[in-house]
Structures are given as structure tokens and as C-alpha cells.
Design an enzyme around this catalytic site. Sequence first.
Site, PDB file in Angstrom:
ATOM      1  N   TRP A 141       0.765  -1.148  -0.120  1.00 26.02           N
ATOM      2  CA  TRP A 141       0.047  -0.099  -0.129  1.00 26.02           C
ATOM      3  C   TRP A 141       0.713   1.279  -0.045  1.00 26.02           C
ATOM      4  O   TRP A 141       0.167   2.313  -0.049  1.00 26.02           O
ATOM      5  CB  TRP A 141      -1.088  -0.063   1.128  1.00 26.02           C
ATOM      6  CG  TRP A 141      -0.151  -0.388   2.490  1.00 26.02           C
ATOM      7  CD1 TRP A 141      -0.389  -1.790   2.890  1.00 26.02           C
ATOM      8  CD2 TRP A 141       0.583   0.393   3.281  1.00 26.02           C
ATOM      9  NE1 TRP A 141       0.223  -1.798   4.203  1.00 26.02           N
ATOM     10  CE2 TRP A 141       1.089  -0.680   4.320  1.00 26.02           C
ATOM     11  CE3 TRP A 141       1.250   1.602   3.359  1.00 26.02           C
ATOM     12  CZ2 TRP A 141       1.917  -0.197   5.404  1.00 26.02           C
ATOM     13  CZ3 TRP A 141       1.871   1.915   4.212  1.00 26.02           C
ATOM     14  CH2 TRP A 141       2.434   1.020   5.465  1.00 26.02           C
ATOM     15  N   ASN A 142       2.008   1.179  -0.016  1.00 27.77           N
ATOM     16  CA  ASN A 142       2.851   2.369   0.130  1.00 27.77           C
ATOM     17  C   ASN A 142       3.068   3.298  -1.120  1.00 27.77           C
ATOM     18  O   ASN A 142       3.021   4.354  -1.041  1.00 27.77           O
ATOM     19  CB  ASN A 142       4.352   2.018   0.959  1.00 27.77           C
ATOM     20  CG  ASN A 142       4.892   1.128   0.161  1.00 27.77           C
ATOM     21  OD1 ASN A 142       4.585   0.396  -0.790  1.00 27.77           O
ATOM     22  ND2 ASN A 142       6.526   1.066   0.458  1.00 27.77           N
ATOM     23  N   GLY A 216       6.430  -6.525  -0.758  1.00 27.36           N
ATOM     24  CA  GLY A 216       5.894  -6.694   0.608  1.00 27.36           C
ATOM     25  C   GLY A 216       6.826  -6.912   1.645  1.00 27.36           C
ATOM     26  O   GLY A 216       7.762  -6.921   1.386  1.00 27.36           O
ATOM     27  N   SER A 217       6.095  -7.557   2.623  1.00 23.47           N
ATOM     28  CA  SER A 217       7.049  -7.874   3.961  1.00 23.47           C
ATOM     29  C   SER A 217       7.629  -9.090   3.807  1.00 23.47           C
ATOM     30  O   SER A 217       7.307  -9.944   2.951  1.00 23.47           O
ATOM     31  CB  SER A 217       6.144  -7.692   4.962  1.00 23.47           C
ATOM     32  OG  SER A 217       5.089  -8.821   4.881  1.00 23.47           O
ATOM     33  N   GLU A 238      10.540  -8.777  -3.614  1.00 22.39           N
ATOM     34  CA  GLU A 238      11.049  -7.304  -3.328  1.00 22.39           C
ATOM     35  C   GLU A 238      10.324  -7.134  -1.863  1.00 22.39           C
ATOM     36  O   GLU A 238       9.374  -6.990  -1.870  1.00 22.39           O
ATOM     37  CB  GLU A 238      10.552  -6.372  -4.253  1.00 22.39           C
ATOM     38  CG  GLU A 238      11.025  -6.697  -5.748  1.00 22.39           C
ATOM     39  CD  GLU A 238      10.818  -5.526  -6.584  1.00 22.39           C
ATOM     40  OE1 GLU A 238      10.982  -4.405  -6.449  1.00 22.39           O
ATOM     41  OE2 GLU A 238       9.988  -5.891  -7.720  1.00 22.39           O
ATOM     42  N   CYS A 272      10.305   1.234   1.178  1.00 24.08           N
ATOM     43  CA  CYS A 272      11.087   0.061   1.369  1.00 24.08           C
ATOM     44  C   CYS A 272      12.618   0.672   1.647  1.00 24.08           C
ATOM     45  O   CYS A 272      13.293  -0.047   2.580  1.00 24.08           O
ATOM     46  CB  CYS A 272      10.931  -1.124   0.469  1.00 24.08           C
ATOM     47  SG  CYS A 272      11.483  -0.293  -1.270  1.00 24.08           S
TER      48      CYS A 272
HETATM   49  P1  NAD Z   1       2.477  -7.069   3.443  1.00 22.25           P
HETATM   50  O1  NAD Z   1       3.478  -8.147   3.241  1.00 22.25           O
HETATM   51  O2  NAD Z   1       1.648  -7.127   4.428  1.00 22.25           O
HETATM   52  O3  NAD Z   1       1.372  -7.138   2.033  1.00 22.25           O
HETATM   53  C1  NAD Z   1       1.630  -6.968   0.686  1.00 22.25           C
HETATM   54  C2  NAD Z   1       0.652  -7.653  -0.083  1.00 22.25           C
HETATM   55  O4  NAD Z   1       0.422  -8.989  -0.186  1.00 22.25           O
HETATM   56  C3  NAD Z   1      -0.735  -7.095   0.032  1.00 22.25           C
HETATM   57  O5  NAD Z   1      -1.260  -6.823  -1.244  1.00 22.25           O
HETATM   58  C4  NAD Z   1      -1.441  -8.191   0.793  1.00 22.25           C
HETATM   59  O6  NAD Z   1      -2.749  -8.047   0.717  1.00 22.25           O
HETATM   60  C5  NAD Z   1      -0.812  -9.441   0.347  1.00 22.25           C
HETATM   61  N1  NAD Z   1      -0.811 -10.579   1.175  1.00 22.25           N
HETATM   62  C6  NAD Z   1      -0.951 -10.625   2.540  1.00 22.25           C
HETATM   63  N2  NAD Z   1      -0.900 -11.748   3.095  1.00 22.25           N
HETATM   64  C7  NAD Z   1      -0.637 -12.751   1.836  1.00 22.25           C
HETATM   65  C8  NAD Z   1      -0.662 -13.967   1.550  1.00 22.25           C
HETATM   66  N3  NAD Z   1      -0.482 -14.850   2.571  1.00 22.25           N
HETATM   67  N4  NAD Z   1      -0.278 -14.490   0.350  1.00 22.25           N
HETATM   68  C9  NAD Z   1      -0.323 -13.419  -0.560  1.00 22.25           C
HETATM   69  N5  NAD Z   1      -0.498 -12.434  -0.596  1.00 22.25           N
HETATM   70  C10 NAD Z   1      -0.774 -11.665   0.788  1.00 22.25           C
HETATM   71  O7  NAD Z   1       3.129  -5.866   3.132  1.00 22.25           O
HETATM   72  P2  NAD Z   1       2.561  -4.337   3.493  1.00 22.25           P
HETATM   73  O8  NAD Z   1       2.175  -4.117   4.842  1.00 22.25           O
HETATM   74  O9  NAD Z   1       1.372  -4.199   2.537  1.00 22.25           O
HETATM   75  O10 NAD Z   1       3.533  -3.555   2.768  1.00 22.25           O
HETATM   76  C11 NAD Z   1       4.634  -3.125   3.724  1.00 22.25           C
HETATM   77  C12 NAD Z   1       5.990  -3.997   3.160  1.00 22.25           C
HETATM   78  O11 NAD Z   1       6.425  -3.852   2.008  1.00 22.25           O
HETATM   79  C13 NAD Z   1       7.348  -3.544   4.033  1.00 22.25           C
HETATM   80  O12 NAD Z   1       8.005  -4.466   4.638  1.00 22.25           O
HETATM   81  C14 NAD Z   1       8.050  -2.860   2.833  1.00 22.25           C
HETATM   82  O13 NAD Z   1       9.465  -2.789   3.306  1.00 22.25           O
HETATM   83  C15 NAD Z   1       7.946  -3.819   2.058  1.00 22.25           C
HETATM   84  N6  NAD Z   1       8.042  -3.123   0.532  1.00 22.25           N
HETATM   85  C16 NAD Z   1       9.161  -3.318  -0.304  1.00 22.25           C
HETATM   86  C17 NAD Z   1       9.396  -2.861  -1.504  1.00 22.25           C
HETATM   87  C18 NAD Z   1      10.681  -3.383  -2.135  1.00 22.25           C
HETATM   88  O14 NAD Z   1      10.833  -3.394  -3.426  1.00 22.25           O
HETATM   89  N7  NAD Z   1      11.818  -4.399  -1.656  1.00 22.25           N
HETATM   90  C19 NAD Z   1       8.581  -1.926  -1.814  1.00 22.25           C
HETATM   91  C20 NAD Z   1       7.652  -1.484  -0.969  1.00 22.25           C
HETATM   92  C21 NAD Z   1       7.457  -1.844   0.154  1.00 22.25           C
END
Ligand code: NAD
Length: 467
Positions: A141-142, A216-217, A238, A272
Amino acid sequence: MATHQPPLTAGNLGKHFTVLDPATGDAFGEAPDQQPGELDTIVARAHDAWRGWRADPAARTAALLAAADAIEAAGVDLAPLLTREQGKPLAESYAEVARTAARLRYFAELAPESRTLSDRVAVRGEIRWRPLGPVAAIVPWNFPLQLASAKFAPALAAGNTVVLKPSPHTPLATRLLGSVVSAALPEDVLTIVTGHEPLGARLAAHPGIRHVTFTGSVPVGRAVAEAAATSLARVTLELGGNDAAVLLEDVDVERIADRLFWAAFRNCGQVCMAVKRVYAPARLYSDVVEALAQRARAVVVGAGLAPGTQLGPLNNAPQLARVERLTARALAAGARAVAGGHRLDRPGYFHAPTILADVRPDSPVVTEEQFGPVLPVLPYGNLDDAVEMANDTGFGLGGSVWGTDLDRAEAVAGRLECGTAWLNHHAELSLAQPFAGVKESGVGVAGGPWGLYGNLRPFVLHRPEEA
Ligand code: NAD
């Protein structure tokens, strides 16, 4: 030129979920609450669309360039919607829309190179790059728009079709982006799906998907990799970061302070590759802390749509709670909040821009990813210790070194265990560069030609050399 995405109307009430405005905490929109059972049809349609889409590279380029133009033209609708659901200042939303279009244009014009190989045996090998099939993209969501295009631009340019799932915190601008882009493409080439878990998990595990590309995370990234293992789809991850900024003895504190501050606080720290820890030489420690604290106190915090806002709210309540918790733990263990240190007493998910001094190196606000407007500043006596502390993390996304003697700064940057290191700035990326984290920050490479090849597979044709 159409899409089967459900229209953005309240017609299907009961099958929608509400979207909150982080500046108020109030509901302001709705998105379709799609169910995992719908994925079979969606992925099958993406597979059918792939046949035509992969066949004609020139038509693909033209369609993607038209889509990039359409994104720019839709900026006036996309940017305010993005601010409303994500929270960032409006000017940053416009910048995000511009980068979303620029990335699509960059990949639209990039083509893989077929080439002939020779290892002196009497067989000529020719590599032709082929697309993989339907790609599942899952994003956070960022930076909803920018990260969506970081996924679909290289995947579509390579000749794949894409099913993309945004975060349920930010589905609306992505849906609008999907409509704008899809209007320039054949039907079902790009499909946006919105809903709650297990929608993403089921998409990642779907047998019709050939590449799962996730941002994501770390914990969810791991789950996604496990899900994709079901069908042995390719995985690109990523993930998070805990980037350190190491300041050297010869740094000009006043000169770099603005840049350093915004490298940590842009998008309310929800980046991130934001600076998430600062290491300053003991001799300069109080100067660095004060320079950053002055800026934290002066910054204009407010709703992203309000004129003059420099820092918006955090995107969602769980993220605000996490930032509050990490800050409170650091303060309870003896850290000082030289600026901020608390959430703001107003509706919405606002936290005061916070500079923490005298933080213990083992404090979770240092060792974990805070992903918010809170920056710990730590002193060091010996540069080797600073480099060791910077590298003492499971993450390895980025890092930066700040000083006047650039050769010396470069030598120190070369010792950082991360994918990208910057000198005297942080978190700026070129579209043409590879972007990849090491350690737990990721798997695979995005960006530049590497991002394109990440969505292709080599097909090798061997034939004997003519006698
Ligand atoms: P998140 O991992 O909670 O969610 C990311 C996405 O995955 C969302 O669309 C979420 O709905 C989905 N999701 C959740 N559970 C899932 C599952 N079990 N299987 C498949 N999809 C699932 O992350 P967030 O809180 O939305 O975003 C923040 C994180 O993203 C931070 O850790 C940040 O560092 C990271 N991030 C990384 C980069 C990069 O390029 N390295 C860029 C932006 C954000």
C-alpha cells in the site's frame, strides 16, 4: 479493447468492502470483495489472452506506449484518489503517477536480445527469449501505482499477461489505473483483482500462474514463495529493508541534513528503501541529532489533500500502532525523543515526525523495519564498528554513506551488504538499473533489462554449422 473488471459502482453492494481515508479514519469508497473462487475464470481468461498478446511485439509496444500516455492524461483523476486512500501529499501522488507512466514507457521500448552463441563446437546455438504465461503480481500500500507498474510494465512488455492484486488498504487508484491501461490493451491482458486474504495466497498458488512477482513484507514473501512452489512458478520477491545511513567524520551536517531527513521521512517513512537508521560519528552526534530534529519539528503534517502538507498520515491503523509500539519500547528503554515521540491527537493515523537519540542498538526500532516517521540516530566511535552495525541485520536492500571526500565515501559504501548503495543521497533509482535486495530483502532482480529478462525464459535452438 475492454476489460471484464467489475465497474466501480455500488451496484454489487454486499460484495464490496470499504476503503478508509487515512487522514480521517472514515470510510470514503468501496472496492469489489472478490473471492478466491473467481480466480479460475480470471486466470483462464488471462491465459487465453496471452496467445494473442505474445504474438506481435510491435503491436505490444504501440499498445503499451498508448497506455503510458493514457496514464499521464488520467493523472488529474488518479493523483487525488491515490492521496485519498494512501495519505501522501498530492504533489507526491502526481509524481507517482508520472513515474508509473515513465516506467511503462521505458519497458514498452525495451526488447530482449536474441543472440547467437559459440563455444567453438560445430553447433550454433541461438537464444530466443519467450514469455512465461500469466503472471501474478501482488503489491503493498505504500506506492500502489508505482509498484503496480513496476510489476506489470516488464511483465506485459515481455509478452505475458498479468493478474494484479493491490493491498486491500489501497485498491481504488489501482483499479482506476487498471481501467485506464486496459482500455489501451486487448481484453484480459491486465486484470486487477481486489479483496482480502486468502485471495493473494490463492493467486500465488494458482496452477495457471507461471511467475509470481511480489512486493511486501518478509513473512508474507516467504508465504508467497511457499504458495508458488505448489506449481513451481518462478518467484520474484522485493521485500523489506532496514537501510542504514553512515555519516563520515568529514560530513557537512547542515549541507546534507535536508536530504538525509527526507530520505527517512518521505511518504511518512513508508518506503522500503528509506533511511531507517543513522550512524553518526560521536564528535558530530549532537549536531546531527539537532539538525534532524529541527527539520522534524518544522515539517507541516496534515491531510495529503490540504495545501502545504509535507507529511501525511500513516496509511492504516495497524501500521500506526506498530510505529507507536516501537517508539514506546525505545523510550521505555532510555531513548530520548528529541522531536515527536507520540501519535498526534487528531482523527486519522497521524504520528509526529520523531527523532530518537540515545537508542540502544538492540532496540527493535533499530533492528526491525519501523516503516514510519520515526528515525533512530546512533553514535559510533570507530568506522569499522559503524559498518559492522550497518550490516548487522537480516535485511540488505540499500544503504548510504555521507561525507565530503567522495573516494573515501565510496570505499566505505563498497563494504555495505546491500543491493544498492548511495553516496550523499538515498533511495533514488534509475529505471535502467537493476534493483535487488540481498539477504532477506529479496529474491530475483527487478529494474532495467534485468526486470524484463525476469519475465522471460530462454528458448535455445541448436543447429549444426553449415558444412
Ligand atoms: P504485506 O506483506 O503485508 O502485504 C503485501 C501484499 O501481500 C498485500 O497486497 C497483501 O494483501 C498481500 N498478502 C497478504 N498476505 C498474503 C498471503 N498470505 N499471500 C499472498 N499475498 C498476501 O506488506 P504491506 O504491509 O502491504 O507493505 C509493507 C511492506 O512492503 C514493508 O515490509 C516494505 O518494506 C515492503 N516493501 C518492499 C518494497 C521493495 O521493493 N523491496 C517496496 C515497497 C514495500
